[in-house]
Scaffold this motif. Structure first.
Motif, short mmCIF file in Angstrom:
data_model
loop_
_atom_site.label_atom_id
_atom_site.label_comp_id
_atom_site.label_asym_id
_atom_site.label_seq_id
_atom_site.Cartn_x
_atom_site.Cartn_y
_atom_site.Cartn_z
N THR A 222 5.70 1.63 3.01
CA THR A 222 5.37 0.63 1.98
C THR A 222 6.55 0.45 1.03
O THR A 222 7.26 1.40 0.71
CB THR A 222 4.13 1.05 1.18
N LEU B 148 -7.72 2.03 5.84
CA LEU B 148 -7.22 3.30 5.30
C LEU B 148 -8.09 3.80 4.14
O LEU B 148 -8.25 5.00 3.95
CB LEU B 148 -5.77 3.14 4.85
N GLU B 149 -8.65 2.86 3.38
CA GLU B 149 -9.53 3.26 2.27
C GLU B 149 -10.81 3.91 2.78
O GLU B 149 -11.40 4.76 2.09
CB GLU B 149 -9.89 2.03 1.43
N GLN C 173 4.58 -4.44 -2.40
CA GLN C 173 3.46 -5.11 -1.73
C GLN C 173 3.73 -5.34 -0.24
O GLN C 173 2.92 -5.98 0.44
CB GLN C 173 3.18 -6.45 -2.40
N MET D 107 -1.97 -6.66 6.93
CA MET D 107 -1.80 -5.67 5.86
C MET D 107 -3.12 -5.42 5.13
O MET D 107 -3.50 -4.27 4.88
CB MET D 107 -0.73 -6.15 4.88
N ASP D 108 -3.84 -6.49 4.79
CA ASP D 108 -5.12 -6.34 4.09
C ASP D 108 -6.13 -5.57 4.96
O ASP D 108 -6.88 -4.73 4.45
CB ASP D 108 -5.69 -7.71 3.73
N LYS E 114 -5.13 -1.87 5.02
CA LYS E 114 -5.45 -1.21 3.75
C LYS E 114 -6.94 -0.94 3.64
O LYS E 114 -7.37 0.14 3.18
CB LYS E 114 -4.98 -2.09 2.59
N TYR F 185 4.18 -4.05 3.61
CA TYR F 185 3.84 -2.97 4.55
C TYR F 185 4.65 -3.18 5.83
O TYR F 185 4.68 -4.28 6.40
CB TYR F 185 2.35 -3.01 4.90
N THR G 293 -13.82 -1.99 9.92
CA THR G 293 -12.48 -2.19 9.35
C THR G 293 -11.40 -1.70 10.31
O THR G 293 -10.33 -2.30 10.40
CB THR G 293 -12.34 -1.45 8.00
#
Length: 358
Positions: free
Chosen positions: A218, A251-252, A221, A244-245, A248, A223, A189
């Motif tokens: 942010t 970061l998760e 929706q 952006m996806d 994210k 970024y 990722t």
């Protein structure tokens, strides 16, 4: 020796070996808010030069045009650079982990841009020493007056086509699908986010490695990323949906507990949970370029060439040159105009019309 606490420890080790008047040059650069990468480049260039002076038994006050000529000839076809890296090693007796400095020597090709940078570095140094009344004359002026000027060569920027860029993005997943790949899932990722950030924002590699978690803003929706460019200039860019996806998702999964305190705010981490380096980024790009099996023209794609790719894609999509300048963070629109030589529909149309004649 600590010259400045604002410098990385490895650069302090290099600068601390220079004469005091040369150390003053670095302190001036720090006061002028020059980037850490720029300061590091000067340190590496000066280290080569002062090592050469030592072998010739000369001091900075004895440098003349001939000394400079011999130095540039000495490094013409490449040179060895010695760097010191701090690593953790286990004490064989106590088993305790200790930080030690390890010396690494690398052979470096002296590219055309590398030669230009070394000349510019020494030019800046000697101008400073003359203005500071350390030297009475500037030996670089004498050297350049006596040197035959090399012919300027204008090169078309190397970039990926839209299809090649898509192949590079897809290569990340293909690489990690292989059974012999045992990287943790956060690495995949991270790598996808890095490649999409380059292709989405066109940021420089120095700008990307210095991103922190608080560089992300942010708004619902949306970024946006705050980029600190050359000269400390800030620009804020919106991330498109794919970038952006990917960010994210990274970061998760981004590690938290094993990250040392000094690296906990870094956005992108390496496998040792430290802020990722320029070399680390270059290795990532090379890995997926190989996996994508790109054609010879694209086989040497670097992070900076991904910057070229964004500029070319934007202009080919009809975007305004001034907007592209602001996205890339160019201080002059003339720098951005090099991409118009690549995207020139008038030339294309003229060659297409040749079909009717031949």
């Amino acid at each position: 020796m600590i010259v400045s606490r604002k410098l990385p420890e490895s650069i302090n080790r290099i600068v601390g070996q220079f004469p005091e008047e040369v150390q003053d040059f670095f302190l001036e650069m720090i006061s002028a808010d020059r980037s850490k990468q720029t300061i590091a480049n000067y340190a590496y260039d000066f280290a080569l030069f002062f090592d050469f002076l030592t072998t010739r038994g000369k001091t900075i006050h004895q440098v003349d045009a001939m000394t400079l000529k011999r130095f540039f000839r000495h490094i013409e076809n490449g040179y060895e650079r010695t760097v010191h890296i701090k690593m953790k090693k286990k004490d064989p007796i106590t088993g305790e982990m200790k930080e030690v400095w390890v010396e690494r020597t690398h052979f470096r090709e002296n590219s055309r841009s590398g030669k230009q940078r070394k000349r510019a570095s020494l030019r800046s140094l000697f101008r400073f020493l003359v203005k500071s009344h350390v030297l009475d004359r500037d030996p670089m002026e004498e050297y350049e007056d006596a040197t035959l000027k090399s012919r300027a060569r204008s090169k078309v920027p190397v970039f990926l086509t839209k299809e090649e860029a898509l192949r590079l993005i897809q290569a990340v997943h293909h690489y990690h699908q292989k059974k012999n790949t045992k990287s943790p899932n956060w690495i995949e990722t991270r790598d996808l986010a890095i490649i999409l950030m380059f292709l989405n924002t066109g940021m420089r590699v120095s700008e990307l490695i210095n991103l922190n978690l608080n560089s992300i803003q942010t708004d619902g929706q949306v970024y946006r990323i705050i980029i600190i460019g050359k000269g400390g200039k800030e620009r804020m860019l919106k991330l498109n949906g794919n970038a952006m996806d990917a960010l994210k998702a990274y970061l998760e999964r981004r590690p938290k507990d094993p990250v040392p305190p000094e690296h906990q705010y870094a956005l992108f981490l390496n496998k040792n949970y430290q802020r990722i380096s320029r070399k680390g980024i270059s290795e990532i790009i090379k890995k997926y370029v190989r996996e994508a099996n790109l054609p010879p023209k694209a086989a040497n794609i670097s992070p900076h060439k991904l910057r070229h790719t964004l500029a070319t894609l934007l202009l080919s999509n009809g975007e305004n040159l001034r907007v592209v300048q602001e996205i890339l963070g160019h201080s002059s629109i003339q720098t951005t105009q090099i991409y118009t030589h690549v995207i020139n529909t008038e030339k294309d149309d003229a060659l297409d019309r040749l079909d009717r004649m031949l």
